[in-house]
Design an enzyme around this catalytic site. Structure first.
Site, PDB file in Angstrom:
ATOM      1  N   GLU A  79       0.888  -1.176   0.000  1.00 45.29           N
ATOM      2  CA  GLU A  79       0.000   0.000   0.000  1.00 45.29           C
ATOM      3  C   GLU A  79       0.916   1.213   0.000  1.00 45.29           C
ATOM      4  OE1 GLU A  79      -3.033  -0.097  -0.563  1.00 45.29           O
ATOM      5  OE2 GLU A  79      -3.648  -2.102   0.049  1.00 45.29           O
TER       6      GLU A  79
ATOM      7  N   CYS B 100      -2.105   8.831   2.997  1.00 47.10           N
ATOM      8  CA  CYS B 100      -1.881   8.471   1.601  1.00 47.10           C
ATOM      9  C   CYS B 100      -3.128   8.740   0.761  1.00 47.10           C
ATOM     10  CB  CYS B 100      -1.440   7.024   1.484  1.00 47.10           C
ATOM     11  SG  CYS B 100      -2.524   5.900   2.341  1.00 47.10           S
TER      12      CYS B 100
HETATM   13  O1  TXE Z   1       8.731   5.559   4.761  1.00 44.36           O
HETATM   14  P1  TXE Z   1       9.452   4.189   4.464  1.00 44.36           P
HETATM   15  P2  TXE Z   1       9.163   6.735   5.740  1.00 44.36           P
HETATM   16  C1  TXE Z   1       5.858   8.412   2.312  1.00 44.36           C
HETATM   17  C2  TXE Z   1       5.915   9.866   2.643  1.00 44.36           C
HETATM   18  C3  TXE Z   1       7.146   9.988   3.447  1.00 44.36           C
HETATM   19  C4  TXE Z   1       8.034   8.928   2.868  1.00 44.36           C
HETATM   20  C5  TXE Z   1       9.079   8.407   3.792  1.00 44.36           C
HETATM   21  O2  TXE Z   1       6.020  10.590   1.450  1.00 44.36           O
HETATM   22  O3  TXE Z   1       7.742  11.224   3.298  1.00 44.36           O
HETATM   23  O4  TXE Z   1       7.138   7.899   2.537  1.00 44.36           O
HETATM   24  O5  TXE Z   1       8.501   7.945   5.015  1.00 44.36           O
HETATM   25  C6  TXE Z   1      10.427   0.245   6.758  1.00 44.36           C
HETATM   26  N1  TXE Z   1      13.154  -3.242   4.186  1.00 44.36           N
HETATM   27  N2  TXE Z   1       4.944   7.678   3.129  1.00 44.36           N
HETATM   28  O6  TXE Z   1      10.640   6.922   5.773  1.00 44.36           O
HETATM   29  O7  TXE Z   1      10.908   4.378   4.384  1.00 44.36           O
HETATM   30  C7  TXE Z   1      10.569   1.391   7.736  1.00 44.36           C
HETATM   31  O8  TXE Z   1      11.388   1.031   8.826  1.00 44.36           O
HETATM   32  C8  TXE Z   1      12.154  -3.405   5.059  1.00 44.36           C
HETATM   33  C9  TXE Z   1       3.766   7.274   2.480  1.00 44.36           C
HETATM   34  O9  TXE Z   1       8.555   6.475   7.035  1.00 44.36           O
HETATM   35  O10 TXE Z   1       8.747   3.583   3.312  1.00 44.36           O
HETATM   36  C10 TXE Z   1       9.113   1.615   8.104  1.00 44.36           C
HETATM   37  O11 TXE Z   1       8.704   0.647   9.075  1.00 44.36           O
HETATM   38  N3  TXE Z   1      11.538  -2.369   5.660  1.00 44.36           N
HETATM   39  C11 TXE Z   1       3.005   6.310   3.236  1.00 44.36           C
HETATM   40  C12 TXE Z   1       8.376   1.357   6.801  1.00 44.36           C
HETATM   41  O12 TXE Z   1       9.274   0.560   6.020  1.00 44.36           O
HETATM   42  C13 TXE Z   1      11.938  -1.129   5.357  1.00 44.36           C
HETATM   43  C14 TXE Z   1       3.084   6.253   4.688  1.00 44.36           C
HETATM   44  C15 TXE Z   1       8.004   2.615   6.021  1.00 44.36           C
HETATM   45  O13 TXE Z   1       9.174   3.356   5.789  1.00 44.36           O
HETATM   46  C16 TXE Z   1      12.976  -0.895   4.444  1.00 44.36           C
HETATM   47  C17 TXE Z   1       4.341   6.714   5.212  1.00 44.36           C
HETATM   48  C18 TXE Z   1      13.589  -2.024   3.842  1.00 44.36           C
HETATM   49  N4  TXE Z   1      14.589  -1.892   2.956  1.00 44.36           N
HETATM   50  C19 TXE Z   1       5.215   7.407   4.431  1.00 44.36           C
HETATM   51  N5  TXE Z   1      13.160   0.447   4.361  1.00 44.36           N
HETATM   52  C20 TXE Z   1       1.681   5.934   2.695  1.00 44.36           C
HETATM   53  N6  TXE Z   1       1.525   5.945   1.397  1.00 44.36           N
HETATM   54  O14 TXE Z   1       0.775   5.601   3.422  1.00 44.36           O
HETATM   55  C21 TXE Z   1      12.266   1.021   5.188  1.00 44.36           C
HETATM   56  N7  TXE Z   1      11.529   0.082   5.800  1.00 44.36           N
END
Ligand code: TXE
Length: 478
Positions: free
Chosen positions: A244, A278
């Site tokens: 998602e 989102c």
């Molecule tokens: O997201 P990440 P972040 C978007 C929003 C925000 C950007 C970054 O634009 O500015 O994403 O947010 C885990 N393997 N959204 O840094 O990095 C991480 O630890 C496994 C949109 O929070 O995607 C966290 O638990 N896991 C969004 C989760 O992934 C990994 C909601 C989300 O982190 C990983 C939030 C890896 N390689 C942010 N790298 C929406 N669309 O709902 C990271 N994680």
């Protein structure tokens, strides 16, 4: 709060501690959390694997009763959970409590799903045979969640996974893990057996591959680039993946819209929960006849919002969740100005009684769909208005975007609403309502690259959390 990892029914200390600060008050540390190691991740996966056969075979009433107890605990502790959420993520207290209640509802819904979820029975073309289609757990599920709904998203992944007989390893966001720790306590207190639910804290990058390699399925909510990476990481093992991801959701306002309804839906969809959803509206597409009247009202609304400390009862818009997010929002705002968009509200950091990440809700006018402002997910209290001729152009602009999560239209014409329902390329759409706010009993999700691998919530979640078995029975009765 000191948060620890929960593995095989034991709370485990370990690793470096990551601290979270209150985005409403940067002088306040909210929690310290032990970073899970690769060894912890391996142990959690093994524990979940050992616990799987018994949980998959467990009586469905018993499984349902445990989930219902977790829902009851979430209702009973909604104030505590909501307060922690507001302190750690920055939602207003009202929004935080609302999210905790939603998580309770999700657990109650999936408690019922344990007995409600049907199979199918077919006649066979072969005499004396019939066919039974049944649904089995997919296995060990790794759930990786973001900071913006720190209790609701863990709830809808964990409750669904457990209801259908899977075991779970949850890895919440390092930015706001406190609510997931409370959820783990509630699952433990509800009597969920050792290993059926496990919690790993800290940053996902260091343990992501271990989780993906060891699990049968990974359900992820977060940034689109992270989702793509997870899909690639899952390819060698063919681990089932559900993603998602981001949105760039359009909200169309037509000349015949009810102005009050349109302004309310646009404002709520754009700035509610500080725009960190989102499904939030980030492109407001307005036809020329209503444009000026709508803009005047919307600017009034956005300019009057009270931005401040999330726990202050007067606050309508809480702070941006973290420094990285605030920097990202300000970067978009500066580049939009440089691109020629006209700033009509906000655009600057606000002072409050405490030091926090307060950003004035921001609106740009005279924007085009070609501008970066209207092409990439901002994920903050920032949106642009695009003026168009008519519904045809509105539809073309709305569809001219890679992301396809949610969308909305304000109109009093049934015909226009139905045209847009058919024309929208998004996974979800609304008429005369904000683009955000899908309830727990109906499918939630978008089309790629906003979503991948089946919808979440409601009965649709069974598609991801179960595997189908088709069985031919030669019973010999003709
Ligand atoms: O997201 P990440 P972040 C978007 C929003 C925000 C950007 C970054 O634009 O500015 O994403 O947010 C885990 N393997 N959204 O840094 O990095 C991480 O630890 C496994 C949109 O929070 O995607 C966290 O638990 N896991 C969004 C989760 O992934 C990994 C909601 C989300 O982190 C990983 C939030 C890896 N390689 C942010 N790298 C929406 N669309 O709902 C990271 N994680």
């Amino acid at each position: 709060m000191h948060g620890r990892n929960y593995i095989d029914g034991q709370w485990r200390n370990g690793g470096a501690r990551l601290a979270t600060t209150n985005p409403s008050d940067l002088d306040e540390i909210v929690g310290e959390y032990d970073q899970a190691s690769v060894a912890d991740a391996e142990d959690a996966i093994h524990a979940a694997r050992r616990a799987l056969p018994a949980w998959a075979a467990a009586n469905i009433q018993l499984r349902g009763d445990m989930l219902r107890k977790v829902g009851d605990a979430l209702y009973a502790r909604a104030q505590d959970v909501g307060t922690l959420l507001a302190r750690e993520e920055g939602k207003t207290l009202k929004e935080g409590i609302g999210e905790a209640v939603r998580a309770a509802q999700v657990f109650h819904y999936f408690a019922g799903e344990t007995v409600r979820h049907p199979g199918q029975w077919y006649n066979s073309l072969r005499d004396g045979h019939n066919v039974i289609v049944s649904y089995e757990p997919v296995g060990v599920v790794a759930a990786i969640t973001p900071w913006n709904f720190p209790i609701a998203i863990p709830a809808w992944k964990v409750a669904a996974a457990l209801a259908y007989g899977n075991t779970v390893v949850l890895k919440p966001s390092e930015y706001a893990p406190g609510c997931a720790v409370l959820l783990a306590e509630m699952l433990e207190q509800a009597g969920v057996p050792n290993g059926v639910f496990n919690l790993l804290l800290g940053d996902g990058r260091s343990i992501g591959q271990t989780l993906i390699d060891g699990a049968d399925a990974v359900t992820f909510t977060g940034a689109t680039p992270t989702g793509r990476r997870i899909l690639q990481m899952a390819a060698p093992t063919m681990t089932k993946v559900q993603l998602e991801l981001g949105g760039k959701n359009p909200f169309i306002v037509l000349d015949d819209a009810d102005l009050d309804v349109a302004v309310e839906a646009a404002a709520q969809g754009t700035w509610g929960q500080t725009g960190q959803r989102c499904t939030g509206s980030e492109r407001i597409i307005v036809t020329k006849g209503i444009h000026d009247a709508f803009v005047e009202r919307l600017v009034q609304t956005v300019s009057n919002y009270r931005v401040g400390h999330a726990l202050d009862p007067q606050t309508e818009i809480g702070p941006v969740a973290n420094q990285a997010q605030l920097d990202k929002n300000l970067g978009f705002i500066n580049r939009a100005r440089a691109d020629g968009a006209e700033l009509v509200a906000g655009g600057h950091v606000k002072e409050a009684r405490t030091r926090g990440h307060f950003l004035a809700p921001t609106l740009f006018l005279n924007t085009t769909n070609a501008m970066e402002l209207n092409r990439e997910e901002i994920f903050g209290p920032v949106a642009g208005i695009i003026k168009v001729e008519d519904l045809d152009e509105a539809i073309a602009v709305a569809r001219d975007c890679e992301l396809a999560l949610s969308s909305g239209i304000a109109t009093t014409s049934l015909k226009s609403a139905e045209r847009y329902r058919r024309a929208s390329n998004a996974g979800m759409m609304t008429v005369n309502a904000p683009t955000a706010g899908v309830e727990y009993h109906v499918p939630f999700g978008g089309r790629a690259p906003s979503g991948f691998g089946g919808r979440e919530q409601g009965a649709a979640s069974a598609e991801f959390f179960t595997e189908i078995k088709t069985a031919y029975i030669n019973h010999g009765v003709v």
